[in-house]
Design a protein around this motif. Structure first.
Motif, PDB file in Angstrom:
ATOM      1  N   SER A 184     -13.154  -1.949   9.556  1.00 32.23           N
ATOM      2  CA  SER A 184     -13.355  -0.537   9.249  1.00 32.23           C
ATOM      3  C   SER A 184     -14.623  -0.440   8.386  1.00 32.23           C
ATOM      4  N   LEU A 185     -15.047   0.769   8.067  1.00 33.29           N
ATOM      5  CA  LEU A 185     -16.258   0.935   7.270  1.00 33.29           C
ATOM      6  C   LEU A 185     -15.957   0.714   5.799  1.00 33.29           C
ATOM      7  N   SER A 186     -16.927   0.126   5.113  1.00 28.62           N
ATOM      8  CA  SER A 186     -16.754  -0.210   3.711  1.00 28.62           C
ATOM      9  C   SER A 186     -18.069   0.038   2.979  1.00 28.62           C
ATOM     10  N   VAL A 187     -17.980   0.434   1.717  1.00 27.96           N
ATOM     11  CA  VAL A 187     -19.214   0.657   0.957  1.00 27.96           C
ATOM     12  C   VAL A 187     -19.778  -0.638   0.373  1.00 27.96           C
ATOM     13  N   SER A 188     -19.014  -1.714   0.427  1.00 28.75           N
ATOM     14  CA  SER A 188     -19.549  -2.991  -0.042  1.00 28.75           C
ATOM     15  C   SER A 188     -19.507  -3.970   1.123  1.00 28.75           C
ATOM     16  N   CYS A 189     -20.039  -5.176   0.944  1.00 30.70           N
ATOM     17  CA  CYS A 189     -19.979  -6.180   2.006  1.00 30.70           C
ATOM     18  C   CYS A 189     -18.639  -6.894   1.987  1.00 30.70           C
ATOM     19  N   GLU A 190     -17.810  -6.571   0.993  1.00 28.99           N
ATOM     20  CA  GLU A 190     -16.509  -7.216   0.912  1.00 28.99           C
ATOM     21  C   GLU A 190     -15.426  -6.355   1.561  1.00 28.99           C
ATOM     22  N   MET A 191     -14.171  -6.628   1.230  1.00 27.55           N
ATOM     23  CA  MET A 191     -13.069  -5.890   1.822  1.00 27.55           C
ATOM     24  C   MET A 191     -13.177  -4.379   1.603  1.00 27.55           C
ATOM     25  N   CYS A 192     -12.673  -3.606   2.569  1.00 28.04           N
ATOM     26  CA  CYS A 192     -12.663  -2.155   2.408  1.00 28.04           C
ATOM     27  C   CYS A 192     -11.574  -1.780   1.397  1.00 28.04           C
ATOM     28  N   GLU A 193     -11.622  -0.560   0.931  1.00 32.05           N
ATOM     29  CA  GLU A 193     -10.657  -0.074  -0.069  1.00 32.05           C
ATOM     30  C   GLU A 193      -9.209  -0.253   0.361  1.00 32.05           C
ATOM     31  N   ILE A 194      -8.939  -0.023   1.651  1.00 29.30           N
ATOM     32  CA  ILE A 194      -7.562  -0.102   2.134  1.00 29.30           C
ATOM     33  C   ILE A 194      -7.069  -1.543   2.128  1.00 29.30           C
ATOM     34  N   CYS A 195      -7.895  -2.464   2.665  1.00 29.90           N
ATOM     35  CA  CYS A 195      -7.487  -3.878   2.680  1.00 29.90           C
ATOM     36  C   CYS A 195      -7.357  -4.428   1.255  1.00 29.90           C
TER      37      CYS A 195
END
Lengths: 200, 200
Positions: free
Chosen positions: A63-74
């Motif tokens: 899914s889309l994420s604002v960082s290169c790491e895990m998205c907020e949901i994960c």
């Protein structure tokens, strides 16, 4: 046919890249942009540049994420990682999130199977989904592909590849109008579709 | 209600400034922008910045110009400066230019008189038009304001302020559009077409 002066014509051509925007709408947008203040156009231009720079894919659910790491949901501890909702596109995650009740996580396929468009299983994130199912404790996979021929094929394919694993596979109920697009479904319909999901 | 991650939400809000663009269309545009290549978004952003930087008003006719000096039409030696076509907006100049036969010049008012929107004669370029009529040899002023209440008021006002000068004042004919059907014409248009009928 260059009817407008160069800077306007150039912006019209850029607006025409947007879905459903023809020559007249693009011209309307270009003249409206001309009416904005310098500050507003600077912000507009910057927002376009920023979207490519600041938006990344979550390495787990795609899914889309604002960082290169895990998205907020994960990354959230409040989410139930044993339920995965599989969607075609990243924007569908945001649509599904409007259904307040859902507390599971997501998996973005990156599209639907389509022989016509040459999209095969290798182009989508099926293998990564199977890895998730194998390596973590997943109880249920809810398939939320679009109710279109491509989405139906994808759902059937998913049900088959997940059969060997100890996981319940369900699909959103029809409640979403057939031939429609999840993106345009209203919250109530989506919520009903969630409740009435059928097990394979 | 921030449903999308910040960079997307931000671009959605920018797209919503465009005329006729609501939340769903703006979201569609934002996701389409996300699909563009880095080079394409850079060009898109640059075109938006450029439109404010490179587009100026012609000091004579107030139409759009790529330099701070006269626009191409006012600067051209092929144009008949004794005929001025008066339009509401700069984009109307480009529309009129598609009429291949017209060889005169233009005057952009910058809108139409509208007491409701607080647009009075001082907000439009009437004084500059009168100056042009007084200082240069103008034979005819063709009023091409829109066939709307505002455009009609503006046309009537123009005809009155130009009365003291030796200049013919005309207005574009109203009638049934070419290729149109009488059956679908509204009563006002038909009545105007009747008034403006030509004898063989």
């Amino acid at each position: 046919m260059a009817e407008y002066i160069a800077p306007i014509q150039r912006l019209i051509e850029e607006f025409r890249r947007l879905p459903g925007v023809g020559a007249k709408t693009a011209a309307r947008y270009a003249f409206a942009t001309l009416e904005l203040t310098d500050e507003q156009t600077a912000r507009f231009a910057d927002a376009i540049t920023a979207i490519k720079r600041d938006v990344h894919r979550c390495p787990i659910c795609f899914s889309l994420s604002v960082s290169c790491e895990m998205c907020e949901i994960c990354a959230s501890e409040d989410r139930d990682t044993s339920v995965i909702c599989v969607v075609e596109d990243a924007k569908d995650v945001m649509v599904m999130e409007r259904v307040r009740g859902y507390k599971g996580v997501y998996h973005v396929l990156g599209g639907a199977l389509s022989p016509i468009d040459n999209i095969t299983a290798q182009d989508l994130t099926f293998a990564e989904l199977v890895d998730r199912v194998k390596s973590t404790e997943v109880r249920e996979v809810i398939i939320a592909t679009n109710p279109t021929p491509g989405g139906d094929t994808t759902a059937a394919y998913l049900a088959r590849i997940l059969e060997p694993y100890e996981v319940r596979v369900s699909r959103l109920a029809y409640g979403i109008p057939v031939g429609g697009d999840i993106e345009y479904a209203d919250e109530v319909t989506l919520s009903r579709a969630m409740e009435g999901r059928r097990f394979f």
